[in-house]
Design an enzyme around this catalytic site. Structure first.
Site, mmCIF file in Angstrom:
data_model
loop_
_atom_site.group_PDB
_atom_site.id
_atom_site.type_symbol
_atom_site.label_atom_id
_atom_site.label_comp_id
_atom_site.label_asym_id
_atom_site.label_seq_id
_atom_site.Cartn_x
_atom_site.Cartn_y
_atom_site.Cartn_z
ATOM 1 C CG HIS A 170 -12.350 -6.768 15.044
ATOM 2 N ND1 HIS A 170 -12.629 -8.243 14.820
ATOM 3 C CD2 HIS A 170 -11.142 -6.732 14.545
ATOM 4 C CE1 HIS A 170 -11.621 -8.697 14.518
ATOM 5 N NE2 HIS A 170 -10.597 -8.224 14.290
ATOM 6 C CG HIS A 193 -12.320 -5.809 10.550
ATOM 7 N ND1 HIS A 193 -12.115 -5.422 9.456
ATOM 8 C CD2 HIS A 193 -12.118 -4.683 11.371
ATOM 9 C CE1 HIS A 193 -11.625 -4.286 9.189
ATOM 10 N NE2 HIS A 193 -11.817 -3.707 10.753
ATOM 11 N N GLY A 242 -14.739 -10.414 5.254
ATOM 12 C CA GLY A 242 -13.733 -10.690 6.295
ATOM 13 C C GLY A 242 -12.225 -10.625 5.704
ATOM 14 C CG LEU A 271 -9.600 -6.604 5.448
ATOM 15 C CD1 LEU A 271 -8.091 -6.003 5.968
ATOM 16 C CD2 LEU A 271 -10.677 -5.596 5.605
ATOM 17 N N GLY A 328 -7.930 -1.195 5.423
ATOM 18 C CA GLY A 328 -7.397 -2.531 4.748
ATOM 19 C C GLY A 328 -8.024 -2.948 3.607
ATOM 20 C CG ASN A 354 -10.239 3.797 11.460
ATOM 21 O OD1 ASN A 354 -8.946 3.469 10.871
ATOM 22 N ND2 ASN A 354 -10.827 2.938 11.816
ATOM 23 C CB ILE A 358 -6.313 3.098 13.336
ATOM 24 C CG1 ILE A 358 -6.118 4.544 14.161
ATOM 25 C CG2 ILE A 358 -5.988 1.814 14.316
ATOM 26 C CD1 ILE A 358 -4.560 4.358 14.884
ATOM 27 C CG HIS A 388 -8.244 -3.582 14.777
ATOM 28 N ND1 HIS A 388 -8.971 -3.349 13.494
ATOM 29 C CD2 HIS A 388 -8.123 -4.993 14.639
ATOM 30 C CE1 HIS A 388 -8.968 -4.393 12.782
ATOM 31 N NE2 HIS A 388 -8.343 -5.372 13.658
ATOM 32 C CD GLU A 442 -5.572 -12.513 -14.132
ATOM 33 O OE1 GLU A 442 -5.243 -11.545 -13.093
ATOM 34 O OE2 GLU A 442 -5.008 -12.584 -15.307
ATOM 35 C CG HIS A 488 2.035 -18.844 -19.465
ATOM 36 N ND1 HIS A 488 2.927 -17.926 -18.642
ATOM 37 C CD2 HIS A 488 1.270 -17.947 -20.150
ATOM 38 C CE1 HIS A 488 2.892 -16.653 -19.008
ATOM 39 N NE2 HIS A 488 1.799 -16.587 -20.025
ATOM 40 N NE ARG A 513 -1.828 -22.713 -27.283
ATOM 41 C CZ ARG A 513 -1.191 -23.237 -28.128
ATOM 42 N NH1 ARG A 513 -0.363 -24.512 -27.860
ATOM 43 N NH2 ARG A 513 -0.741 -22.407 -29.111
#
Ligand SMILES: Cc1ncc(C[n+]2csc(CCOP(=O)(O)OP(=O)(O)O)c2C)c(N)n1
Length: 660
Positions: free
Chosen positions: A27, A67, A116, A118, A155, A184, A186, A258, A407, A469, A516
């Site tokens: 990239h 990237h 990597g 994102l 991203g 950018n 893009i 990109h 989480e 659950h 539990r």
């Protein structure tokens, strides 16, 4: 002529362009677009020492938009890190090159985290900034006082985890966090107009961040924005308007810059446009010298710091080193031993989540590096204890974090804290919500971080909350992740042992799956050995060479034991293997495994979870009792009956398999 600012930035651009071109993949767009921002940051602000990348008070620099990895590799090479040579850059994306496709964390290299996927780097940076505040409170600002800088892309900010993590950073007012947004406009599919209309100023201001917008190619504007951030009382977002693929006559500002090499002819055109007359991978001496000088500035910074450190009293220095080196306190083993005896004498019949709380109750005060938390399920996960002190924006002197219902961010933040060093993070949620944090958990494993996941409500045994659950496939899924220990203890002793193992695993994360529901105390003999460390061991046996081996984990070990007793009454000899950790069992010698699994016996596994994976222990002649469908909402007793997870069913099955 001494190099000017643009020469320094262009050195990053051309190393990146040429490396991607040579690899014919990668990239180039991001490094070309963010080279100016990175140059200002490294030249004037970032405190780092290429000669000692692990200097604890260094500023952290995270490339969340992984990237654009060539940006990071170029900076590390140019500033003089030993970890990256020009040869490594030429080997970008080749087998075993440190210059991997995306940055892969390796201690002492300058690559602070693996990015990597994102959004992950952003959440890590929040963890690092929290860790910095915690360590600063412990050791004082003369020893710990650094910034955490991040480069993040469109991203990164589209990903859900960024919303969780940025919101939480604002809540905690992490003023030492400075994020550069590579704005950018893009992404891969084209203009971000296709998919996002967020007002970033409003978004970040509503989180409680300071927001600035600048031209990301203007040295003065970049510098001024960073300077302003240094004195901020809030986390900082600097939106840098940039052009992806800056300098490319035909690809700048387009998504074609990109994710692919620019192509030989375009590379030539960029050279012409940016007046770069040098061959691929050739950085003129003067420019390299100027970059190396930037790297050397950090040596002096560390020297100054070292002087301050040396003046601290020995006790402080020892504790600082202990935490950074991830060593447990000297009395740790004695503590565990005492606790084991206490639990054995008490023989409590309690849920393993409560056993886990009892363990925490005893060890928390001796382990100041233990920073717990939960994604809004503290009372259910039993992650907090009477020694928990809540961390909030005006008090980082605590040991417990209320992550809120976040989480994914919790897991990414725990990774960041572990990477920062000085902290052992543990965090809780229900096992079923592994689905909400798995991408970060995967990275804990990939990076080999000591992060401890407390996943309670670990089966249909949670009862009435029903199939939404009740985890089914989750244990099998976790067990399929490399470099992760998945513990499922059967009673209080095993819970203590599993905690001990998790705390002693410096380069492997742990999941501790907890019930539990109440479970009986099943340990019959007190041993100094950590039996769970074998992964699986005989917990019941009456005579050698039994006909049947029952293998089980966690809350179902009691079912196996009941069946063992009933089989005994029927004069069928069996034994019970408790298997709290398949990964550790798999690492035992073949002899051991064969002895435990009783080669010539028939084998039945019992676990209230997907049967997937058990075939490797029970073999083709064996059977697995478990879940082959989603669960149901009902009281626990009815559920175990309904799904035939009962000792009577084990007995019937055994008789059938033995032809009796
Ligand atoms: C979680 C995740 N989803 C998808 C991808 C694949 N991917 C890599 S970069 C990218 C988006 C590129 O746009 P942007 O983040 O704006 O980066 P830029 O093009 O400006 O370099 C995508 C979807 C990824 N790396 N991580």
């Amino acid at each position: 002529m001494s190099p000017v600012f643009k020469d320094l930035a262009n050195a990053i651009r051309f190393l990146s362009i040429d490396a991607v071109q040579k690899a014919n993949s990668g990239h180039p767009g991001l490094p070309m677009g963010m080279a100016d921002v990175a140059t200002v940051l490294f030249k004037y602000y970032l405190r780092f020492n290429p000669k000692n990348p692990s200097w604890q008070n260094r500023d952290r620099f995270i490339l969340s938009a992984g990237h654009g990895s060539m940006l990071l590799y170029s900076l590390l090479y140019l500033t003089g890190y030993k970890s990256i040579s020009i040869k490594d850059i030429q080997n970008f994306r080749k087998l075993n090159s440190i210059c991997a496709g995306h940055p892969e964390y390796e201690e002492n290299t300058g690559i602070e985290t693996t990015t990597g996927p994102l959004g992950q780097g952003l959440s890590n940076s929040v963890g690092m900034a929290i860790a910095e505040e915690i360590m600063k409170k412990k050791f004082g600002s003369s020893l710990i006082n650094h910034k955490t800088y991040v480069i993040a892309s469109d991203g990164d900010f589209m990903e859900g985890i960024s919303h969780e993590a940025m919101s939480f950073a604002g809540h905690l007012k992490l003023k030492n966090l400075i994020v550069f947004f590579d704005n950018n406009k893009i992404s891969i599919d084209g203009s971000t107009k296709l998919s996002v209309s967020d007002n970033y100023r409003k978004r970040f201001e509503s989180y409680g961040w300071s927001f600035q917008e600048i031209n990301g190619h203007d040295e003065k504007q970049i510098s001024k924005a960073i300077k302003k951030s240094l004195n901020s009382k809030k986390p900082n977002l600097i939106s840098c308007k940039t052009i992806i693929g800056y300098g490319s006559p035909n690809k700048a500002g387009k998504s074609s810059a990109h994710g692919a090499a620019l192509g030989e002819s375009e590379v030539k055109l960029v050279r012409k446009k940016l007046k770069w007359k040098h061959d691929p991978f050739e950085i003129p001496k003067e420019i390299l010298h100027e970059w190396k000088k930037i790297g050397e500035r950090g040596m002096l910074e560390e020297k100054k710091w070292k002087k301050i450190y040396n003046k601290k009293n020995q006790k402080i220095k020892d504790e600082f080193t202990r935490l950074i080196k991830n060593k447990l306190p000297k009395n740790f083993d004695i503590l565990i031993k005492k606790q084991k005896k206490k639990f054995f004498d008490l023989k409590p019949n309690i849920a393993s989540r409560q056993s886990s709380a009892s363990v925490l109750e005893e060890i928390t005060n001796s382990l100041p590096e233990l920073i717990g938390g939960s994604a809004d399920l503290s009372g259910s996960n039993n992650t907090n204890t009477k020694h928990s002190i809540i961390i909030n924006s005006s008090n980082f002197k605590g040991n417990y974090i209320h992550y809120g219902v976040r989480e994914h961010a919790m897991a990414g933040i725990m990774n960041g804290m572990a990477l920062h060093k000085g902290i052992i993070p543990y965090g809780g949620t229900f096992l079923v919500f592994l689905d909400y944090c798995k991408p970060s958990l995967r990275l804990s494993a990939l990076m080999g971080l000591k992060v401890i996941y407390i996943f309670s409500h670990d089966s249909i045994g949670l009862g009435e909350d029903g199939p939404t659950h009740q985890p089914i496939e989750h244990l099998a899924h976790l067990r399929s992740i490399p470099n992760l220990n998945v513990f499922r203890p059967a009673d209080t002793i095993e819970t203590l042992e599993c905690w001990e193992l998790a705390l002693k695993s410096n380069d492997i994360p742990s999941v501790i799956a907890l019930s539990r529901q109440k479970i009986p105390f099943v340990t019959e003999t007190l041993t100094q050995k950590n039996m769970s460390s074998f992964g699986g061991y005989e917990i019941r046996k009456n005579i050698p060479n039994p006909e049947v081996t029952l293998i089980s984990s966690g809350s179902e070990v009691k079912i196996a034991i009941e069946a063992f007793e009933k089989l005994k009454d029927l004069k069928i000899n069996s034994k019970v293997v408790s298997m709290p950790c398949q990964e550790l069992f798999n690492k035992q010698s073949q002899d051991y495994r064969e002895i435990i699994l009783e080669k010539n016996s028939i084998k039945i596994s019992i676990e209230a979870s997907s049967v997937h994976g058990w075939e490797k222990y029970v073999g083709t002649e064996g059977a697995s009792l478990g879940m082959k469908s989603f669960g149901k909402s009902a009281p626990i007793k009815d559920l175990y009956e309904h799904f035939k997870l009962t000792s009577n069913n084990v007995v019937e099955l055994t008789k059938k398999m033995l032809g009796k």
